[in-house]
Design a protein around this motif. Structure first.
Motif, PDB file in Angstrom:
ATOM      1  N   UNK A  22      56.441 -32.730  -6.736  1.00  8.86           N
ATOM      2  CA  UNK A  22      56.204 -34.143  -6.603  1.00  8.86           C
ATOM      3  C   UNK A  22      55.612 -34.570  -7.958  1.00  8.86           C
ATOM      4  N   UNK A  23      55.473 -33.706  -8.811  1.00 12.24           N
ATOM      5  CA  UNK A  23      54.851 -34.276 -10.291  1.00 12.24           C
ATOM      6  C   UNK A  23      55.973 -34.657 -11.351  1.00 12.24           C
ATOM      7  N   UNK A  24      57.057 -34.454 -10.766  1.00 10.90           N
ATOM      8  CA  UNK A  24      58.394 -34.662 -11.501  1.00 10.90           C
ATOM      9  C   UNK A  24      58.779 -36.106 -11.001  1.00 10.90           C
ATOM     10  N   UNK A  28      59.792 -37.273  -7.287  1.00 17.28           N
ATOM     11  CA  UNK A  28      58.839 -38.250  -6.671  1.00 17.28           C
ATOM     12  C   UNK A  28      59.926 -39.184  -6.082  1.00 17.28           C
ATOM     13  N   UNK A  98      49.132 -40.016   1.547  1.00 16.57           N
ATOM     14  CA  UNK A  98      48.401 -40.965   0.535  1.00 16.57           C
ATOM     15  C   UNK A  98      49.189 -40.954  -0.939  1.00 16.57           C
ATOM     16  N   UNK A 102      50.414 -44.376  -2.691  1.00 16.71           N
ATOM     17  CA  UNK A 102      49.870 -44.699  -3.824  1.00 16.71           C
ATOM     18  C   UNK A 102      51.071 -44.766  -5.093  1.00 16.71           C
ATOM     19  N   UNK A 105      51.806 -48.404  -6.139  1.00 13.60           N
ATOM     20  CA  UNK A 105      51.205 -49.167  -7.195  1.00 13.60           C
ATOM     21  C   UNK A 105      51.025 -48.446  -8.519  1.00 13.60           C
ATOM     22  N   UNK A 106      52.119 -47.641  -8.601  1.00 11.24           N
ATOM     23  CA  UNK A 106      52.097 -46.765  -9.871  1.00 11.24           C
ATOM     24  C   UNK A 106      52.907 -47.466 -10.984  1.00 11.24           C
ATOM     25  N   UNK A 108      52.088 -48.477 -14.122  1.00 12.94           N
ATOM     26  CA  UNK A 108      51.763 -48.564 -15.493  1.00 12.94           C
ATOM     27  C   UNK A 108      52.194 -47.143 -15.986  1.00 12.94           C
ATOM     28  N   UNK A 109      51.685 -46.872 -17.476  1.00 14.15           N
ATOM     29  CA  UNK A 109      52.163 -45.719 -18.215  1.00 14.15           C
ATOM     30  C   UNK A 109      53.425 -45.815 -18.714  1.00 14.15           C
TER      31      UNK A 109
ATOM     32  N   UNK B  11      43.319 -47.575 -14.892  1.00 12.59           N
ATOM     33  CA  UNK B  11      44.607 -48.352 -14.642  1.00 12.59           C
ATOM     34  C   UNK B  11      45.760 -47.852 -15.257  1.00 12.59           C
ATOM     35  N   UNK B  12      45.325 -47.063 -16.259  1.00 12.85           N
ATOM     36  CA  UNK B  12      46.586 -46.545 -17.346  1.00 12.85           C
ATOM     37  C   UNK B  12      46.980 -45.122 -16.613  1.00 12.85           C
ATOM     38  N   UNK B  14      48.453 -42.541 -14.520  1.00 10.80           N
ATOM     39  CA  UNK B  14      49.817 -42.364 -13.767  1.00 10.80           C
ATOM     40  C   UNK B  14      49.787 -41.452 -12.492  1.00 10.80           C
ATOM     41  N   UNK B  15      50.225 -41.714 -11.433  1.00  9.49           N
ATOM     42  CA  UNK B  15      50.300 -40.642 -10.374  1.00  9.49           C
ATOM     43  C   UNK B  15      50.965 -39.321 -10.802  1.00  9.49           C
ATOM     44  N   UNK B  16      52.138 -39.477 -11.325  1.00 14.10           N
ATOM     45  CA  UNK B  16      52.707 -38.364 -11.817  1.00 14.10           C
ATOM     46  C   UNK B  16      51.844 -37.331 -12.675  1.00 14.10           C
ATOM     47  N   UNK B  17      51.198 -38.003 -13.604  1.00 13.53           N
ATOM     48  CA  UNK B  17      50.319 -37.073 -14.425  1.00 13.53           C
ATOM     49  C   UNK B  17      49.331 -36.490 -13.798  1.00 13.53           C
ATOM     50  N   UNK B  66      43.290 -35.909 -20.380  1.00 12.28           N
ATOM     51  CA  UNK B  66      44.437 -36.959 -20.560  1.00 12.28           C
ATOM     52  C   UNK B  66      45.107 -37.401 -19.247  1.00 12.28           C
ATOM     53  N   UNK B  90      39.667 -45.209  -6.337  1.00  7.11           N
ATOM     54  CA  UNK B  90      39.823 -46.779  -6.120  1.00  7.11           C
ATOM     55  C   UNK B  90      41.364 -46.852  -6.303  1.00  7.11           C
ATOM     56  N   UNK B  91      41.867 -46.329  -7.421  1.00  3.03           N
ATOM     57  CA  UNK B  91      43.341 -46.436  -7.872  1.00  3.03           C
ATOM     58  C   UNK B  91      44.373 -45.556  -7.037  1.00  3.03           C
ATOM     59  N   UNK B  92      44.250 -44.722  -6.539  1.00  4.60           N
ATOM     60  CA  UNK B  92      45.048 -43.907  -5.587  1.00  4.60           C
ATOM     61  C   UNK B  92      44.171 -43.311  -4.196  1.00  4.60           C
TER      62      UNK B  92
END
Lengths: 109, 109
Positions: A22-24, A28, A98, A102, A105-106, A108-109, B11-12, B14-17, B66, B90-92
DNA sequence: TTCAATAGTTCGATAATCTTGAACTACCGA
DNA sequence: TCGGTAGTTCAAGATTATCGAACTATTGAA
């Protein structure tokens, strides 16, 4: 006849492999689309980002399959993929849900 | 004076990271240990697998930092790391919590 | 203040992994 | 049987990870 797909038993699925899959961003996105709609094939407009080469797509679906996230079945010339939601939620309660929630709302970045 | 650590704003992140950072067994273990106890330094027996080279450990902590998962602060000669639990939740919502819970029953592979 | 020890970072080279075009296989329909 | 479609496999170049060695910062003692 083509070689059949191999799917890990749900108890053999590791959390790391799920998170890794899922990290890719591409994978995802695939999982999000599969979660939204019904099962669909790789070339289905819903399944994967269209501009990605076939071989790369094939690779990503293989990673998802081996991680235990999706189930793939051949239907004639195409492969129909579906998310193994309920199985995974039994093994790792709340994790997939979850993450999918999530991922909306993802921005940014 | 040493170069200060840079932490992304929540807020910066990312879910992936986040998923990427947690997909590595070593880093997941570090996060689990930080979640269990209090904040602690890299060489703290609780923080990271002891047999890992220092440079590799340093790299893993950098990835976690990071990705927004941990906060690092210098205390004299050592670095104290802590999990950014509440911010991330809060974010995820539920993501970190469900992963930490799932990581316990993650015996097989 | 000088020196040794401790904690961690940075660098560079090797190892492992990802991406992708090209060639290939399987299946369907005409 | 032939052409088109769907997807896989292979191989090579591009990324990324690992880890030893050298380096920096800080502390505590002499």
């Amino acid at each position: 006849m083509q070689r059949p797909f191999v799917h890990p038993a749900v108890d053999d699925v590791s959390l790391e492999s799920v998170l890794y899959a899922l990290a890719d961003p591409t994978r995802l996105e695939i999982v999000k689309r599969l979660a939204g709609g019904a099962a669909c094939g790789m070339n289905c407009s819903m399944a994967a980002p269209a501009d990605l080469p076939k071989s790369t797509q094939s690779h990503h679906f293989q990673v998802l399959r081996e991680a235990g996230l999706i189930r793939s079945e051949r239907r004639g010339t195409e492969v129909v993929n579906s998310l193994r939601c309920s199985e995974l939620d039994k093994r790792f309660p709340g994790v997939i849900a979850s993450i999918l929630k999530a991922s909306d709302k993802n921005k940014k970045k």
